[in-house]
Scaffold this motif. Structure first.
Motif, PDB file in Angstrom:
ATOM      1  N   VAL A 415      -9.024  -9.708  18.205  1.00  8.86           N
ATOM      2  CA  VAL A 415      -8.228  -9.071  19.256  1.00  8.86           C
ATOM      3  C   VAL A 415      -8.621  -7.601  19.319  1.00  8.86           C
ATOM      4  O   VAL A 415      -8.712  -6.929  18.284  1.00  8.86           O
ATOM      5  CB  VAL A 415      -6.718  -9.209  18.968  1.00  8.86           C
ATOM      6  N   VAL A 416      -8.886  -7.110  20.529  1.00  5.31           N
ATOM      7  CA  VAL A 416      -9.270  -5.711  20.705  1.00  5.31           C
ATOM      8  C   VAL A 416      -8.011  -4.850  20.701  1.00  5.31           C
ATOM      9  O   VAL A 416      -7.095  -5.063  21.500  1.00  5.31           O
ATOM     10  CB  VAL A 416     -10.043  -5.510  22.022  1.00  5.31           C
ATOM     11  N   GLY A 417      -7.981  -3.865  19.762  1.00  8.11           N
ATOM     12  CA  GLY A 417      -6.822  -2.984  19.660  1.00  8.11           C
ATOM     13  C   GLY A 417      -7.125  -1.551  20.062  1.00  8.11           C
ATOM     14  O   GLY A 417      -6.218  -0.718  20.135  1.00  8.11           O
ATOM     15  N   GLY A 418      -8.409  -1.243  20.287  1.00 11.95           N
ATOM     16  CA  GLY A 418      -8.773   0.122  20.683  1.00 11.95           C
ATOM     17  C   GLY A 418     -10.285   0.272  20.708  1.00 11.95           C
ATOM     18  O   GLY A 418     -11.025  -0.695  20.524  1.00 11.95           O
ATOM     19  N   TRP A 419     -10.733   1.500  20.915  1.00 10.88           N
ATOM     20  CA  TRP A 419     -12.178   1.760  20.928  1.00 10.88           C
ATOM     21  C   TRP A 419     -12.443   3.220  20.583  1.00 10.88           C
ATOM     22  O   TRP A 419     -11.556   4.072  20.687  1.00 10.88           O
ATOM     23  CB  TRP A 419     -12.785   1.406  22.282  1.00 10.88           C
ATOM     24  N   GLN A 420     -13.651   3.481  20.143  1.00 10.87           N
ATOM     25  CA  GLN A 420     -14.089   4.849  19.874  1.00 10.87           C
ATOM     26  C   GLN A 420     -15.159   5.227  20.895  1.00 10.87           C
ATOM     27  O   GLN A 420     -15.999   4.397  21.267  1.00 10.87           O
ATOM     28  CB  GLN A 420     -14.660   4.966  18.464  1.00 10.87           C
ATOM     29  N   GLY A 431     -18.290   3.351  22.370  1.00 12.38           N
ATOM     30  CA  GLY A 431     -19.231   3.346  21.260  1.00 12.38           C
ATOM     31  C   GLY A 431     -19.026   2.131  20.379  1.00 12.38           C
ATOM     32  O   GLY A 431     -19.978   1.461  19.980  1.00 12.38           O
ATOM     33  N   SER A 432     -17.756   1.837  20.082  1.00 14.25           N
ATOM     34  CA  SER A 432     -17.427   0.667  19.268  1.00 14.25           C
ATOM     35  C   SER A 432     -16.018   0.205  19.603  1.00 14.25           C
ATOM     36  O   SER A 432     -15.187   0.992  20.069  1.00 14.25           O
ATOM     37  CB  SER A 432     -17.536   0.981  17.776  1.00 14.25           C
ATOM     38  N   LEU A 433     -15.760  -1.067  19.376  1.00 19.49           N
ATOM     39  CA  LEU A 433     -14.424  -1.628  19.573  1.00 19.49           C
ATOM     40  C   LEU A 433     -13.728  -1.732  18.226  1.00 19.49           C
ATOM     41  O   LEU A 433     -14.345  -2.065  17.214  1.00 19.49           O
ATOM     42  CB  LEU A 433     -14.518  -3.019  20.200  1.00 19.49           C
ATOM     43  N   LEU A 434     -12.431  -1.468  18.205  1.00 14.89           N
ATOM     44  CA  LEU A 434     -11.609  -1.600  17.005  1.00 14.89           C
ATOM     45  C   LEU A 434     -10.908  -2.954  17.069  1.00 14.89           C
ATOM     46  O   LEU A 434     -10.229  -3.275  18.050  1.00 14.89           O
ATOM     47  CB  LEU A 434     -10.591  -0.462  16.947  1.00 14.89           C
ATOM     48  N   LEU A 435     -11.085  -3.756  16.023  1.00 13.50           N
ATOM     49  CA  LEU A 435     -10.725  -5.164  16.076  1.00 13.50           C
ATOM     50  C   LEU A 435      -9.618  -5.527  15.099  1.00 13.50           C
ATOM     51  O   LEU A 435      -9.493  -4.933  14.024  1.00 13.50           O
ATOM     52  CB  LEU A 435     -11.951  -6.015  15.769  1.00 13.50           C
ATOM     53  N   GLY A 436      -8.851  -6.535  15.472  1.00  8.92           N
ATOM     54  CA  GLY A 436      -7.792  -7.024  14.600  1.00  8.92           C
ATOM     55  C   GLY A 436      -7.643  -8.522  14.680  1.00  8.92           C
ATOM     56  O   GLY A 436      -8.173  -9.174  15.585  1.00  8.92           O
ATOM     57  N   PRO A 440       0.856 -11.910   9.163  1.00 10.78           N
ATOM     58  CA  PRO A 440       2.323 -12.031   9.024  1.00 10.78           C
ATOM     59  C   PRO A 440       3.064 -10.755   9.401  1.00 10.78           C
ATOM     60  O   PRO A 440       4.224 -10.814   9.816  1.00 10.78           O
ATOM     61  CB  PRO A 440       2.503 -12.383   7.544  1.00 10.78           C
ATOM     62  N   ASP A 441       2.418  -9.593   9.261  1.00 14.16           N
ATOM     63  CA  ASP A 441       3.092  -8.322   9.550  1.00 14.16           C
ATOM     64  C   ASP A 441       2.666  -7.700  10.877  1.00 14.16           C
ATOM     65  O   ASP A 441       3.024  -6.566  11.184  1.00 14.16           O
ATOM     66  CB  ASP A 441       2.824  -7.323   8.412  1.00 14.16           C
ATOM     67  N   GLY A 442       1.879  -8.436  11.660  1.00 15.97           N
ATOM     68  CA  GLY A 442       1.401  -7.886  12.924  1.00 15.97           C
ATOM     69  C   GLY A 442      -0.118  -7.976  13.019  1.00 15.97           C
ATOM     70  O   GLY A 442      -0.759  -8.778  12.328  1.00 15.97           O
ATOM     71  N   LEU A 443      -0.710  -7.111  13.833  1.00 19.06           N
ATOM     72  CA  LEU A 443      -2.164  -7.130  14.044  1.00 19.06           C
ATOM     73  C   LEU A 443      -2.849  -6.413  12.887  1.00 19.06           C
ATOM     74  O   LEU A 443      -2.721  -5.192  12.722  1.00 19.06           O
ATOM     75  CB  LEU A 443      -2.506  -6.460  15.375  1.00 19.06           C
ATOM     76  N   GLU A 444      -3.591  -7.176  12.083  1.00 15.45           N
ATOM     77  CA  GLU A 444      -4.261  -6.606  10.914  1.00 15.45           C
ATOM     78  C   GLU A 444      -5.646  -6.096  11.302  1.00 15.45           C
ATOM     79  O   GLU A 444      -6.438  -6.822  11.904  1.00 15.45           O
ATOM     80  CB  GLU A 444      -4.388  -7.660   9.814  1.00 15.45           C
ATOM     81  N   TYR A 445      -5.941  -4.873  10.949  1.00 13.83           N
ATOM     82  CA  TYR A 445      -7.236  -4.274  11.279  1.00 13.83           C
ATOM     83  C   TYR A 445      -8.333  -4.912  10.434  1.00 13.83           C
ATOM     84  O   TYR A 445      -8.217  -5.055   9.218  1.00 13.83           O
ATOM     85  CB  TYR A 445      -7.195  -2.762  11.007  1.00 13.83           C
ATOM     86  N   VAL A 446      -9.433  -5.333  11.106  1.00 10.93           N
ATOM     87  CA  VAL A 446     -10.522  -6.007  10.377  1.00 10.93           C
ATOM     88  C   VAL A 446     -11.860  -5.297  10.556  1.00 10.93           C
ATOM     89  O   VAL A 446     -12.888  -5.788  10.085  1.00 10.93           O
ATOM     90  CB  VAL A 446     -10.657  -7.484  10.808  1.00 10.93           C
ATOM     91  N   GLY A 447     -11.864  -4.126  11.229  1.00  5.46           N
ATOM     92  CA  GLY A 447     -13.096  -3.368  11.347  1.00  5.46           C
ATOM     93  C   GLY A 447     -13.481  -3.082  12.793  1.00  5.46           C
ATOM     94  O   GLY A 447     -12.728  -3.368  13.727  1.00  5.46           O
ATOM     95  N   GLN A 448     -14.653  -2.474  12.949  1.00  4.24           N
ATOM     96  CA  GLN A 448     -15.135  -2.133  14.281  1.00  4.24           C
ATOM     97  C   GLN A 448     -16.519  -2.733  14.507  1.00  4.24           C
ATOM     98  O   GLN A 448     -17.253  -3.023  13.562  1.00  4.24           O
ATOM     99  CB  GLN A 448     -15.177  -0.618  14.462  1.00  4.24           C
ATOM    100  N   VAL A 449     -16.846  -2.947  15.787  1.00  4.35           N
ATOM    101  CA  VAL A 449     -18.146  -3.509  16.142  1.00  4.35           C
ATOM    102  C   VAL A 449     -18.794  -2.615  17.188  1.00  4.35           C
ATOM    103  O   VAL A 449     -18.167  -2.243  18.180  1.00  4.35           O
ATOM    104  CB  VAL A 449     -18.007  -4.966  16.666  1.00  4.35           C
ATOM    105  N   GLY A 507     -10.881  -7.256   3.229  1.00  6.77           N
ATOM    106  CA  GLY A 507     -10.535  -7.965   4.452  1.00  6.77           C
ATOM    107  C   GLY A 507     -11.191  -7.455   5.713  1.00  6.77           C
ATOM    108  O   GLY A 507     -10.647  -7.611   6.810  1.00  6.77           O
ATOM    109  N   ARG A 508     -12.372  -6.814   5.573  1.00  9.98           N
ATOM    110  CA  ARG A 508     -13.090  -6.310   6.747  1.00  9.98           C
ATOM    111  C   ARG A 508     -14.299  -7.209   7.060  1.00  9.98           C
ATOM    112  O   ARG A 508     -14.834  -7.899   6.190  1.00  9.98           O
ATOM    113  CB  ARG A 508     -13.584  -4.879   6.500  1.00  9.98           C
ATOM    114  N   LEU A 509     -14.724  -7.147   8.314  1.00 12.17           N
ATOM    115  CA  LEU A 509     -15.917  -7.877   8.747  1.00 12.17           C
ATOM    116  C   LEU A 509     -17.160  -7.101   8.331  1.00 12.17           C
ATOM    117  O   LEU A 509     -17.275  -5.905   8.614  1.00 12.17           O
ATOM    118  CB  LEU A 509     -15.907  -8.033  10.269  1.00 12.17           C
ATOM    119  N   ARG A 510     -18.092  -7.769   7.643  1.00  9.64           N
ATOM    120  CA  ARG A 510     -19.339  -7.111   7.270  1.00  9.64           C
ATOM    121  C   ARG A 510     -20.410  -7.430   8.320  1.00  9.64           C
ATOM    122  O   ARG A 510     -20.632  -8.578   8.675  1.00  9.64           O
ATOM    123  CB  ARG A 510     -19.809  -7.576   5.900  1.00  9.64           C
ATOM    124  N   HIS A 511     -21.059  -6.378   8.822  1.00 11.58           N
ATOM    125  CA  HIS A 511     -22.140  -6.491   9.810  1.00 11.58           C
ATOM    126  C   HIS A 511     -21.766  -7.338  11.035  1.00 11.58           C
ATOM    127  O   HIS A 511     -22.483  -8.269  11.408  1.00 11.58           O
ATOM    128  CB  HIS A 511     -23.399  -7.077   9.158  1.00 11.58           C
TER     129      HIS A 511
END
Length: 530
Positions: A415-420, A431-436, A440-449, A507-511
């Protein structure tokens, strides 16, 4: 006096066609009360409407079948008289012969003649397949062709006043052989599930076509162990758009996993109904597109079709990048739900329909042989395979362990939550999208692409994110300072997909690399793939 069957015989040879070709001679005498409607899959699908009259079957071809609305007339093309034996004919007419194709009995029974002239024929039909053809119809000559019109009619008109309901006359001809086998019965009903085209199925007690059946979902996992291999059926995993097709007998409606109607987006799939004839059905499958250079299935090629609503642009893209609907399940058929049948039974029914056409196909599955199919899918540059337990029922809207998707590489819906903002050649855009991923507690941040985008994708994303801007972060918890610096936040409505190497310990996405938006998915559909 010319023989009424001369025109019929002149178009057929008894040693080349399976159709009855009687020798010349006196015509048989009948009761002038038999009718038959045959579904004819020739060069163009049509229905042949035949009425017994003076020793022959007087015939019309109906391109759209019987009208079901008194306000709409259908074209009726008068054709040559047919022999009475043709009322029992169902089978294959050899390719290259006149009318080559499949003929099936759609309905038959008796009729009452209310009027018969050179310009008008009015009859009341009493069919044997429920109310499929019950009613009063009039054929009206309009120059070279005819029209068929449904008139107002109530079965009570012919009721015996001393009984609640008078039974309709029964045909003196034998009825079509039922094609459904006992092994295809629903466990919830003693009614046999219809076979190919279900032309002989009794429609009494039939269920209406469902408005919505949400697709059953697979879990991510590994191939079943060798000891269980034969308990599963294996299908290729197609890289496309999941869609359920609702064919009501006249037209097809397409809905995605999150209930979006995309019928207008893929007009080339409308002709799927022709493969089904007048048969109502609900199908499950995947819409895919192909790379113009390699000829392989390409999610990138499908992306340019997924967001288009403008009719002119849809037509242009239909010609430039046509799609194909790959059908792998059958959820409803001819007034009967099939979700209670096993996967193996549903597939047998589906394959009996022989749904193959210019923009749709029914790819085969294999019973067992998972590792072999997995290797073949890699060779074809496909995503992987889906293993489906042969005894599993269809569970609408549920993610089940009876279905396991096995992938060559890892992908994750996000899910896209923002961008840089971008820098250098990306200055002034994303430049990049901020992803989640929902947790259980809401939208968990998993990194940027920041890779995998085309210029067209960036322009589209810039426009979409501009419309859902917000002032605060939608992510639960605290984000790394470097990722939140200069961030532009958006309401978490957009779902996309990334390819990635692995999950990190935190808990982040690698590459990750961007694959595209998924308009067929809602944020609530997104789950963390282990």
């Amino acid at each position: 006096m010319p023989d009424k069957l001369d025109a019929y015989r002149s178009k057929r040879s008894a040693d080349r066609t399976a159709e009855p070709v009687p020798a010349e001679g006196p015509l048989p005498e009948g009761n002038d009360d038999t009718f038959v409607i045959q579904e004819h899959h020739a060069r163009r699908l049509h229905w042949d409407f035949r009425l017994e009259r003076d020793g022959v079957l007087v015939s019309w071809a109906l391109p759209k079948g019987l009208p079901d609305d008194p306000k709409k007339n259908h074209l009726a093309v008068h054709t040559e008289d047919h022999p009475l034996e043709y009322a029992d004919f169902a089978g294959e007419i050899a390719k290259g012969e006149y009318g080559g194709g499949t003929v099936e009995i759609w309905d038959r029974g008796t009729y009452e003649c209310e009027k018969w002239t050179d310009r008008e024929v009015k009859v009341v039909l009493h069919g044997t397949h429920g109310d499929r053809s019950q009613g009063r119809f009039v054929l009206i000559r309009t120059g070279e062709n005819w029209l068929i019109h449904r008139m107002d009619y109530s079965p009570d008109e012919n009721a015996d006043p001393d009984s609640k309901a008078a039974p309709a006359k029964k045909s003196t001809k034998k009825t079509a052989t039922k094609k459904a086998s006992a092994k295809k019965q629903s466990p919830a009903s003693s009614t046999s599930t219809p076979g190919r085209k279900a032309t002989s199925a009794n429609t009494s007690g039939a269920e209406p076509l469902p408005e919505l059946i949400r697709p059953m979902l697979a879990t991510l996992g590994e191939l079943p162990p060798s000891r269980d291999d034969e308990k599963f059926g294996y299908e290729m995993k197609w890289d496309g758009l999941r869609a359920v097709a609702y064919a009501d007998g006249t037209k097809v409606r397409l809905k995605t996993r999150n209930d979006l109607d995309v019928t207008g987006t893929y007009p080339e799939l409308a002709e799927l109904q022709e493969s089904l004839g007048s048969l109502p059905a609900v199908l499950d499958g995947e819409i895919v597109a192909f790379d113009a250079k390699t000829g392989r299935i390409s999610f990138a090629a499908l992306q340019q079709r997924m967001h288009v609503r403008d009719a002119a642009q849809v037509r242009r893209l239909r010609d430039q990048s046509p799609v194909t609907y790959l059908i792998f399940d059958l959820l409803h058929l001819d007034g009967r739900s099939t979700v209670g049948l096993t996967y193996e039974q549903r597939r047998e029914l589906l394959e009996s329909l022989e749904l193959r056409g210019p923009h749709w196909d029914t790819p085969p599955y294999t019973g067992g042989g998972g590792r072999k199919l997995m290797a073949e899918s890699k060779k074809q540059a496909l995503e992987g395979v889906v293993a489906k337990r042969l005894t599993s029922r269809y569970e609408p809207g549920r993610r089940s362990r009876d279905w396991v998707k096995v992938k060559h590489s890892r992908t994750q819906e996000v899910v896209v939550g923002g961008w840089q903002p971008g820098q250098g050649r990306r200055a002034g855009t994303i430049g990049s999208l901020l992803l989640g991923v929902p947790g259980p507690d809401g939208l968990e941040y998993v990194g940027q692409v920041g890779t995998g985008f085309t210029d067209e994708m960036l322009a589209d994303l810039a426009d979409r994110t501009r419309r859902i801007e917000r002032r605060t972060s939608p992510f639960a918890g605290t984000m790394p300072a470097k990722d939140s610096r200069d961030a532009r936040w958006v309401t978490p409505k957009l779902v996309g997909e990334v390819r990635f190497a692995e999950w990190t310990r935190d808990g982040r996405l690698r590459h990750p690399a961007w694959r595209g938006l998924r308009p067929d998915k809602a944020p609530s559909d997104v789950v963390r793939e282990s």
